[in-house]
Design a protein around this motif. Structure first.
Motif, mmCIF file in Angstrom:
data_model
loop_
_atom_site.group_PDB
_atom_site.id
_atom_site.type_symbol
_atom_site.label_atom_id
_atom_site.label_comp_id
_atom_site.label_asym_id
_atom_site.label_seq_id
_atom_site.Cartn_x
_atom_site.Cartn_y
_atom_site.Cartn_z
ATOM 1 N N ARG A 169 -7.688 1.686 -6.567
ATOM 2 C CA ARG A 169 -7.066 3.115 -6.163
ATOM 3 C C ARG A 169 -8.677 3.800 -5.098
ATOM 4 O O ARG A 169 -9.274 3.648 -5.399
ATOM 5 C CB ARG A 169 -6.998 3.687 -6.998
ATOM 6 N N ILE A 170 -8.081 4.349 -4.266
ATOM 7 C CA ILE A 170 -8.591 4.925 -3.177
ATOM 8 C C ILE A 170 -9.009 6.398 -3.030
ATOM 9 O O ILE A 170 -7.396 6.663 -2.763
ATOM 10 C CB ILE A 170 -8.388 4.304 -2.036
ATOM 11 N N TYR A 190 -2.921 3.265 -2.472
ATOM 12 C CA TYR A 190 -3.211 2.589 -3.862
ATOM 13 C C TYR A 190 -2.972 1.263 -2.875
ATOM 14 O O TYR A 190 -1.684 1.691 -2.428
ATOM 15 C CB TYR A 190 -2.050 3.409 -4.669
ATOM 16 N N VAL A 191 -3.395 0.133 -3.052
ATOM 17 C CA VAL A 191 -3.045 -1.058 -2.501
ATOM 18 C C VAL A 191 -3.035 -2.000 -3.564
ATOM 19 O O VAL A 191 -3.715 -2.311 -4.789
ATOM 20 C CB VAL A 191 -4.309 -1.615 -1.833
ATOM 21 N N GLY A 214 -9.657 1.756 2.304
ATOM 22 C CA GLY A 214 -10.070 2.779 3.457
ATOM 23 C C GLY A 214 -9.081 3.209 4.854
ATOM 24 O O GLY A 214 -10.262 4.438 5.180
ATOM 25 N N LEU A 215 -8.665 2.356 4.950
ATOM 26 C CA LEU A 215 -8.338 2.430 7.137
ATOM 27 C C LEU A 215 -7.389 3.066 6.700
ATOM 28 O O LEU A 215 -6.676 2.997 8.134
ATOM 29 C CB LEU A 215 -9.143 1.275 7.195
ATOM 30 N N LEU A 216 -6.444 2.835 5.918
ATOM 31 C CA LEU A 216 -4.967 3.296 6.251
ATOM 32 C C LEU A 216 -4.680 4.512 7.125
ATOM 33 O O LEU A 216 -4.209 5.067 7.592
ATOM 34 C CB LEU A 216 -4.259 3.071 4.972
ATOM 35 N N ALA A 228 0.745 -1.060 -0.215
ATOM 36 C CA ALA A 228 0.372 -0.176 0.228
ATOM 37 C C ALA A 228 0.338 1.371 -0.338
ATOM 38 O O ALA A 228 1.887 1.438 0.418
ATOM 39 C CB ALA A 228 -0.848 -0.015 0.860
ATOM 40 N N TRP A 229 0.065 2.567 -0.925
ATOM 41 C CA TRP A 229 1.070 3.845 -0.785
ATOM 42 C C TRP A 229 -0.224 4.334 -1.373
ATOM 43 O O TRP A 229 -0.767 4.659 -1.541
ATOM 44 C CB TRP A 229 2.094 3.602 -1.706
#
Length: 633
Positions: A75-76, A15-16, A43-45, A7-8
Motif C-alpha cells: 500500500r502506497i 495497491y500493488v 510509486g511510479l504509477l 495494481a489498482w
C-alpha cells in the motif's frame, strides 16, 4: 514493473501485488532486492508520459517485521510533495515492512545523458599540467654535494648538521641529487634506488633540520613531456614517492630537463610535492580523463579547426568502413609525424589532407583483390589518417616490415626516405661526383637525403642548427661542408669551400631569403628541388633570373604516383638490407600526447624523426597477468 502482478487505486492510495518469478527462492535475504524494488515501482504509477524521470532519493522510518517472503502486497500513500509512505504485508495481511517516508527526486534527461557519458569516460590517467609560478619568495637553501644550484654548499648531510649544531641558520629546503650510474640498465636502477634509500633514511634520522624539506633532484625520471623516462632516474623518483606517502611534507621531487636552474623560491612556494621543469615551464601531476580508444573505439588524432595546435583533438575515425577490393586495414602501432602535419594543423599547407601519412602495424583485414598480405602480417607504408589505432590504405602503399625493425623505426621510414629518394633520384637525377646542398640535414628528410646522396657518390653540403652538427657529422659530412641553417652565412661558407663553383643540386626545405641565398649557390646552373609549400617560386621567373637553373617544387604524394611509390619502397628496403641506409634517431610520444609532439616538431628541436606510438589493443586470444589481484583496484 517485472515483479508487479497487479495494481489498482482506491481513495487516493495505490495497491500493488508483487511476486518473484515462479520457482525463485528468497536467496537468504531479509527481503529479496527484486521484491523490494517491485514494491517501489508502485510509486511510479501516477507518472504521466513526458514527466521527468524520478528516482528514490532517501527513506526513513524503516521497520522490518517478517523475512523470507517471495510474494507480498503493498500500500502506497502520499504524505507530501514527492514523498510516499510504503507498507508491505504478506498474503494474509501480516506486517512485513513499513517505511514512514520515501522521498523521490526528479532526474533531468541532461543529467541522465551526463551520467551515461560519465560511465563511458570514467577512466582516468596521470597528466602533467602547467602550473602558474608566481614571484619567488625569500628562501634559504642548502645544497649538498656537487649539485649545480645556488645556495649554501655542504659536502653532505653530516656536514650540514655539524654546521647547524655550531649555530648556523637552518635552511628552508635542502637540495640533493642521488648519484645515478651511467647506462639505462636494471643494475643502474638498483644502485640508484639503494642510494636514494640511504639518503631518505639519513634525512629522517636527522635531528637538526626541523621543518626543512628535502628537495631531491632527478633528470628525465618522468615522461612529463612525452619523452621516454630514464630507468635509473625513475627508480629514484619511485622510491621518493613512497617516502612522500609515509612522511607527508618532508620531501619534494623536482625533475629537470637541463634547460637551466629553476627559480627555487618560486617553485617551493607552489607547495607541490612533485614537479617537472620542461623548457622553463613548471608542470605538476594531475588526474585527467584518459584519451579515447581505451576501450577499442575507432578514433584518430585530428585538427578540429586549423590555425592552432590547441585544436588538436581525438575524433571519431571512419577506419571501420567496408574495404575496397585493393585496400588493407591495419592495426597501427606507430605513426610518423612530419613537418607537413604541423603545417596542415596550423593552416599553412594547401588543401584539406588528413593528419598522419605514414605508419607501421599489423594487418587486420585485406580486400578481395589483395595478394601477398594476410591478417597478422607486420607492414609499413603510406596512409591517410594514421594517428589512431586503425587505418586503411591501398595495398600498393605498403611493404612487409623487415626482420629486426621495431614499429617505431618502420613508421619513421616511408615519408622521409621516399621524399629524399624521389627528390634526388627521380627529379634531380643526382649523379656521382656532383655536389648537393641538403638543407635541414638533421631532420628526418635531411638525414635520409644525406645517406642517399652519399650512396649515389655525390659530395654533400649540409645546413643544420649548430647544436645538431654532431648528428650531421655522424652521417659522414665533414666540418668544412656544414653550416648553420639559422642565418644566411651558409652561402658564403659553401661558395668559399667550392672555390666559387657552388653546387649542382639544392634539396630545399627553407623559405624567404634562404631560398634566394640557396639559388645563389647555383652559379653554373643546376637543379633546385623544393620540398616545402610555404614559399613557392615561379619556375620561369627563377630560370630568367638564374641562368640554367631548373626549379621544381614537388609533393611526393601527388607527384610520384602509387606504382612508383611501391617501386621506391622496395628499393629503399633493399638499401637498408644492404647496409647502405641506417635508421635515423627516433623520438616517440604516445599519440594521445600528440599535441606535445607537434609543438616539439614546430619548434625545430628534433634530430631525426618524431614518431607517435599507438597503444596496442588487448589480444582476445591472449593472456593477461594481473598482480595484486585480490586488492580493490
Amino acid at each position: 514493473f517485472q515483479g508487479v502482478r497487479a495494481a489498482w487505486r482506491a481513495e487516493g492510495e495505490v495497491y500493488v501485488e508483487i511476486a518473484l518469478p515462479d520457482g525463485a527462492d528468497n536467496g537468504g535475504f531479509a527481503i529479496h532486492p527484486g521484491l523490494f524494488d517491485a514494491a517501489l515501482h508502485g510509486g511510479l504509477l501516477e507518472k504521466e508520459p513526458g514527466d521527468s524521470v524520478v528516482l528514490p532519493f532517501s527513506w526513513s522510518g524503516l521497520r522490518l517485521e517478517q523475512t523470507g517472503l517471495t510474494r507480498a502486497r503493498v500500500r502506497i500513500a502520499s504524505v507530501g510533495e514527492s514523498t510516499l509512505r510504503v507498507d508491505i504485508v504478506g498474503e494474509q495481511g501480516e506486517p512485513v515492512l513499513s517505511m514512514d517516508k520515501l522521498v523521490f527526486r526528479p532526474v533531468e534527461q541532461a543529467q541522465l545523458a551526463s551520467a551515461q557519458r560519465g560511465r563511458r569516460d570514467s577512466l582516468f590517467e596521470l597528466d602533467w599540467a602547467p602550473v602558474a609560478v608566481g614571484s619567488p619568495g625569500p628562501v634559504r637553501l642548502a645544497v649538498l654535494g656537487g649539485l649545480a644550484a645556488s645556495g649554501e654548499r655542504y659536502a653532505d648531510l653530516d656536514a650540514l648538521e655539524r654546521a647547524l649544531a655550531e649555530g648556523a641558520a637552518a635552511p628552508d629546503a635542502v637540495l640533493a641529487e642521488v648519484e645515478v650510474p651511467a647506462g639505462d640498465t636494471a643494475e643502474a636502477a638498483r644502485v640508484a634506488a639503494v642510494g636514494a634509500l640511504k639518503l631518505v633514511r639519513r634525512w629522517l634520522a636527522g635531528e637538526w633540520l626541523g621543518e626543512a624539506r628535502l628537495v631531491v633532484v632527478t633528470r628525465g625520471a618522468v615522461a612529463a613531456g612525452g619523452e621516454v623516462p630514464h630507468v635509473a632516474q625513475a627508480s629514484v623518483w619511485g622510491l621518493l614517492r613512497s617516502a612522500q606517502s609515509e612522511h607527508p611534507g618532508r620531501f619534494v621531487l623536482a625533475d629537470l630537463d637541463g634547460s637551466g636552474e629553476p627559480e627555487w623560491g618560486a617553485l617551493l612556494d607552489l607547495d607541490e610535492p612533485q614537479v617537472a621543469v620542461r623548457e622553463s615551464r613548471v608542470l605538476a601531476p594531475r588526474l585527467a580523463r584518459a584519451g579515447a580508444g581505451t576501450a577499442g573505439d575507432l578514433w584518430q588524432l585530428a585538427i578540429r579547426r586549423k590555425g592552432s595546435l590547441e585544436d588538436l583533438a581525438v575524433v571519431p575515425s571512419d577506419a571501420g568502413r567496408p574495404l575496397g577490393a585493393g585496400e588493407v586495414r591495419v592495426g597501427v602501432r606507430a605513426a610518423g609525424l612530419n613537418f607537413r602535419d604541423v603545417l596542415m594543423a596550423l593552416g599553412m599547407y594547401p588543401g584539406d589532407v588528413p593528419l598522419g601519412s605514414e605508419a607501421a602495424g599489423v594487418v587486420l583485414e585485406v580486400g578481395s583483390e589483395v595478394t601477398g598480405l594476410a591478417p597478422g602480417d607486420r607492414v609499413f607504408g603510406l596512409f591517410g589518417g594514421a594517428f589512431g589505432p586503425v587505418a586503411v590504405t591501398d595495398r600498393r602503399m605498403l611493404a612487409p616490415m623487415p626482420e629486426g625493425w621495431s614499429f617505431a623505426q618502420a613508421a619513421a621510414v616511408p615519408v622521409v626516405y621516399l621524399t629524399a629518394y624521389y627528390g634526388l633520384v627521380d627529379l634531380a637525377g643526382l649523379r656521382a661526383g656532383e655536389r648537393v646542398l641538403v638543407h635541414a640535414a638533421a631532420g628526418g628528410v635531411g638525414m635520409a637525403a644525406v645517406q642517399i646522396a652519399r650512396h649515389l657518390g655525390a659530395e654533400v653540403f649540409a645546413t643544420a642548427s649548430a647544436p645538431k652538427w654532431d648528428a650531421v657529422r655522424a652521417l659522414g659530412v665533414p666540418d668544412g661542408r656544414i653550416a648553420s641553417s639559422r642565418d644566411l652565412g651558409f652561402r658564403e661558407v659553401f661558395s668559399e669551400a667550392t672555390g666559387g663553383a657552388g653546387v649542382d643540386v639544392v634539396l630545399n626545405a627553407l623559405a624567404g631569403e634562404f631560398v634566394d641565398a640557396s639559388l645563389g649557390l647555383l652559379p653554373r646552373g643546376g637543379r633546385f628541388v623544393e620540398m616545402g609549400k610555404t614559399d613557392l617560386r615561379d619556375p620561369q621567373a627563377v630560370a630568367a633570373e638564374h641562368a640554367g637553373v631548373r626549379y621544381q617544387a614537388f609533393d611526393m604524394f601527388d607527384a610520384a604516383g602509387i606504382d612508383r611509390v611501391q617501386e621506391m619502397l622496395g628499393e629503399i628496403v633493399s638499401l637498408f638490407e644492404q647496409g647502405v641506409l641506417e635508421h635515423a634517431p627516433v623520438r616517440t610520444w604516445d599519440v594521445r600526447q600528440g599535441r606535445e609532439a607537434f609543438r616539439f616538431l614546430r619548434e625545430g628541436r628534433n634530430v631525426g624523426k618524431v614518431v607517435l606510438t599507438v597503444p596496442a589493443p588487448l589480444d582476445p586470444d591472449g593472456s593477461v597477468l594481473i598482480t595484486g589481484g585480490t586488492g580493490g583496484l
